[in-house]
Write a protein that holds these residues in place. Structure first.
Motif, PDB file in Angstrom:
ATOM      1  N   CYS A  44       0.838  -1.207   0.000  1.00  0.00           N
ATOM      2  CA  CYS A  44       0.000   0.000   0.000  1.00  0.00           C
ATOM      3  C   CYS A  44       0.868   1.251   0.000  1.00  0.00           C
ATOM      4  CB  CYS A  44      -0.917  -0.021   1.217  1.00  0.00           C
ATOM      5  SG  CYS A  44      -1.931   1.447   1.422  1.00  0.00           S
ATOM      6  N   LYS A  45       1.906   1.256   0.814  1.00  0.00           N
ATOM      7  CA  LYS A  45       2.771   2.427   0.914  1.00  0.00           C
ATOM      8  C   LYS A  45       3.645   2.610  -0.326  1.00  0.00           C
ATOM      9  CE  LYS A  45       1.344   4.016   4.750  1.00  0.00           C
ATOM     10  NZ  LYS A  45       0.711   5.320   4.831  1.00  0.00           N
ATOM     11  N   GLN A  46       4.043   1.509  -0.947  1.00  0.00           N
ATOM     12  CA  GLN A  46       4.931   1.593  -2.110  1.00  0.00           C
ATOM     13  C   GLN A  46       4.181   1.911  -3.402  1.00  0.00           C
ATOM     14  OE1 GLN A  46       6.866  -2.207  -2.107  1.00  0.00           O
ATOM     15  NE2 GLN A  46       8.403  -1.587  -0.609  1.00  0.00           N
ATOM     16  N   SER A  47       3.036   1.292  -3.588  1.00  0.00           N
ATOM     17  CA  SER A  47       2.378   1.383  -4.896  1.00  0.00           C
ATOM     18  C   SER A  47       1.001   2.013  -4.852  1.00  0.00           C
ATOM     19  CB  SER A  47       2.267  -0.019  -5.501  1.00  0.00           C
ATOM     20  OG  SER A  47       1.403  -0.806  -4.701  1.00  0.00           O
ATOM     21  N   LYS A  48       0.600   2.453  -3.694  1.00  0.00           N
ATOM     22  CA  LYS A  48      -0.728   3.049  -3.523  1.00  0.00           C
ATOM     23  C   LYS A  48      -1.848   2.026  -3.734  1.00  0.00           C
ATOM     24  CE  LYS A  48       1.045   7.148  -2.930  1.00  0.00           C
ATOM     25  NZ  LYS A  48       1.551   7.439  -1.619  1.00  0.00           N
ATOM     26  N   MET A  49      -1.507   0.724  -3.679  1.00  0.00           N
ATOM     27  CA  MET A  49      -2.533  -0.306  -3.749  1.00  0.00           C
ATOM     28  C   MET A  49      -3.346  -0.248  -2.461  1.00  0.00           C
ATOM     29  SD  MET A  49      -2.883  -4.268  -3.050  1.00  0.00           S
ATOM     30  CE  MET A  49      -2.432  -3.788  -1.450  1.00  0.00           C
ATOM     31  N   SER A  50      -4.619  -0.154  -2.599  1.00  0.00           N
ATOM     32  CA  SER A  50      -5.460   0.011  -1.432  1.00  0.00           C
ATOM     33  C   SER A  50      -5.959  -1.334  -0.901  1.00  0.00           C
ATOM     34  CB  SER A  50      -6.659   0.896  -1.782  1.00  0.00           C
ATOM     35  OG  SER A  50      -7.427   1.112  -0.632  1.00  0.00           O
ATOM     36  N   PHE A  51      -6.216  -1.369   0.391  1.00  0.00           N
ATOM     37  CA  PHE A  51      -6.897  -2.513   0.988  1.00  0.00           C
ATOM     38  C   PHE A  51      -7.609  -2.027   2.240  1.00  0.00           C
ATOM     39  CE2 PHE A  51      -2.972  -2.516   3.421  1.00  0.00           C
ATOM     40  CZ  PHE A  51      -3.335  -2.964   4.678  1.00  0.00           C
ATOM     41  N   SER A  52      -8.597  -2.791   2.652  1.00  0.00           N
ATOM     42  CA  SER A  52      -9.297  -2.485   3.888  1.00  0.00           C
ATOM     43  C   SER A  52      -9.045  -3.586   4.900  1.00  0.00           C
ATOM     44  CB  SER A  52     -10.801  -2.343   3.630  1.00  0.00           C
ATOM     45  OG  SER A  52     -11.059  -1.147   2.937  1.00  0.00           O
ATOM     46  N   LEU A  53      -9.103  -3.193   6.152  1.00  0.00           N
ATOM     47  CA  LEU A  53      -8.897  -4.098   7.275  1.00  0.00           C
ATOM     48  C   LEU A  53     -10.155  -4.082   8.136  1.00  0.00           C
ATOM     49  CD1 LEU A  53      -6.987  -5.761   9.191  1.00  0.00           C
ATOM     50  CD2 LEU A  53      -6.427  -3.567  10.248  1.00  0.00           C
ATOM     51  N   PHE A 102     -12.035 -11.794  15.123  1.00  0.00           N
ATOM     52  CA  PHE A 102     -11.648 -12.220  13.787  1.00  0.00           C
ATOM     53  C   PHE A 102     -11.135 -11.007  13.018  1.00  0.00           C
ATOM     54  CE2 PHE A 102     -14.774 -15.207  15.288  1.00  0.00           C
ATOM     55  CZ  PHE A 102     -14.312 -16.432  14.845  1.00  0.00           C
ATOM     56  N   MET A 103     -10.378 -11.277  11.962  1.00  0.00           N
ATOM     57  CA  MET A 103      -9.842 -10.207  11.131  1.00  0.00           C
ATOM     58  C   MET A 103     -10.006 -10.594   9.669  1.00  0.00           C
ATOM     59  SD  MET A 103      -5.927  -8.776  10.807  1.00  0.00           S
ATOM     60  CE  MET A 103      -5.928  -7.835  12.331  1.00  0.00           C
ATOM     61  N   ALA A 104     -10.265  -9.577   8.857  1.00  0.00           N
ATOM     62  CA  ALA A 104     -10.282  -9.783   7.405  1.00  0.00           C
ATOM     63  C   ALA A 104      -9.432  -8.697   6.763  1.00  0.00           C
ATOM     64  CB  ALA A 104     -11.702  -9.722   6.864  1.00  0.00           C
ATOM     65  N   CYS A 148      -6.396   1.355   4.224  1.00  0.00           N
ATOM     66  CA  CYS A 148      -5.002   1.783   4.254  1.00  0.00           C
ATOM     67  C   CYS A 148      -4.887   3.166   3.613  1.00  0.00           C
ATOM     68  CB  CYS A 148      -4.119   0.788   3.508  1.00  0.00           C
ATOM     69  SG  CYS A 148      -2.361   1.174   3.627  1.00  0.00           S
ATOM     70  N   GLU A 149      -4.377   4.112   4.394  1.00  0.00           N
ATOM     71  CA  GLU A 149      -4.236   5.499   3.927  1.00  0.00           C
ATOM     72  C   GLU A 149      -2.909   6.053   4.418  1.00  0.00           C
ATOM     73  OE1 GLU A 149      -7.636   7.304   5.701  1.00  0.00           O
ATOM     74  OE2 GLU A 149      -8.993   6.604   4.146  1.00  0.00           O
ATOM     75  N   GLU A 161      -6.759   1.596  15.147  1.00  0.00           N
ATOM     76  CA  GLU A 161      -7.937   2.354  14.720  1.00  0.00           C
ATOM     77  C   GLU A 161      -9.129   1.429  14.482  1.00  0.00           C
ATOM     78  OE1 GLU A 161     -10.332   5.659  13.649  1.00  0.00           O
ATOM     79  OE2 GLU A 161      -8.625   5.334  14.966  1.00  0.00           O
ATOM     80  N   ALA A 162      -8.903   0.280  13.864  1.00  0.00           N
ATOM     81  CA  ALA A 162      -9.994  -0.678  13.650  1.00  0.00           C
ATOM     82  C   ALA A 162     -10.544  -1.156  14.995  1.00  0.00           C
ATOM     83  CB  ALA A 162      -9.513  -1.858  12.806  1.00  0.00           C
ATOM     84  N   ASP A 163      -9.666  -1.366  15.951  1.00  0.00           N
ATOM     85  CA  ASP A 163     -10.079  -1.789  17.288  1.00  0.00           C
ATOM     86  C   ASP A 163     -10.911  -0.702  17.965  1.00  0.00           C
ATOM     87  OD1 ASP A 163      -9.788  -3.930  19.301  1.00  0.00           O
ATOM     88  OD2 ASP A 163      -8.743  -2.395  20.476  1.00  0.00           O
ATOM     89  N   ARG A 164     -10.473   0.541  17.840  1.00  0.00           N
ATOM     90  CA  ARG A 164     -11.226   1.662  18.422  1.00  0.00           C
ATOM     91  C   ARG A 164     -12.619   1.738  17.808  1.00  0.00           C
ATOM     92  NH1 ARG A 164     -13.007   6.445  17.538  1.00  0.00           N
ATOM     93  NH2 ARG A 164     -12.209   6.644  15.427  1.00  0.00           N
ATOM     94  N   LEU A 165     -12.685   1.612  16.484  1.00  0.00           N
ATOM     95  CA  LEU A 165     -13.979   1.672  15.787  1.00  0.00           C
ATOM     96  C   LEU A 165     -14.874   0.486  16.148  1.00  0.00           C
ATOM     97  CD1 LEU A 165     -12.710   2.879  12.306  1.00  0.00           C
ATOM     98  CD2 LEU A 165     -14.094   4.203  13.935  1.00  0.00           C
TER      99      LEU A 165
END
Length: 177
Positions: A44-53, A102-104, A148-149, A161-165
């Motif tokens: 994500c940081k190298q190529s701006k490929m996005s993903f969600s957690l 669980f995590m995805a 990922c931002e 942040e995901a845990d807080r949310l």
């Protein structure tokens, strides 16, 4: 010699599976999730490929274990894992983060689409009933979803942040009851 080689390959595959999978749910284990998350974060940081957690926590799981027993708790975890597996896409990485969490990791998925998938999972679980000890109960989950931002310095920041949310979602659900 070929027979011995094939047996060794088979044993190695079994050991690799045991090292990467949660034995109860047959989903990826925490170690595998951390490794994958680190790789996706770097991409994500190298190529701006996005993903969600997505972090998911079962609501009132302690109550289930305390009142129905750990064997029922294990059954619930297996059922939730099945719902996650059937509602996630083949490219998504789904695992048991620990206990009843669980995590995805959802490659090439923006926040909005990840939230839609989570809502579908919540709906599926909300329709399920568990029968245990002659009583029926329903399941619900709380979830935190992040994408990922640039503001995330590490994959650990994404988890925080995901845990807080997720806990924010859990508190909203408690207030609604």
């Amino acid at each position: 010699q070929q027979k011995v080689i094939n047996e060794l390959k088979s044993k190695l595959e079994k050991v690799e599976a045991e090292a990467n999978l949660d034995p109860l749910t047959d989903l990826f284990n925490r170690r595998s999730l951390e490794r994958a998350l680190e790789e996706f974060f770097t991409l994500c940081k190298q190529s701006k490929m996005s993903f969600s957690l997505v972090l998911i926590d079962l609501d009132n799981f302690k109550y289930i274990n305390d009142n129905y027993g750990h064997h029922v708790g294990d059954l619930v975890l297996v059922k939730v894992a099945k719902v996650l597996r059937t509602n996630m896409r083949a490219k998504d990485i789904v695992g048991r983060w620990g206990g009843d969490e669980f995590m995805a990791i959802m490659p090439n998925t923006d926040l909005e689409n990840a939230k839609k998938i989570v809502e579908r999972i919540k709906s599926q679980l909300g329709k399920m009933e568990i029968l245990a000890e002659g009583r029926r109960f329903k399941l619900s989950i709380s979830a935190g979803v992040v994408q990922c931002e640039e503001n995330f310095q590490s994959w650990l920041d994404m988890i925080k942040e995901a845990d807080r949310l997720m806990y924010e979602d859990k508190n909203k659900r408690k207030k609604a009851l």
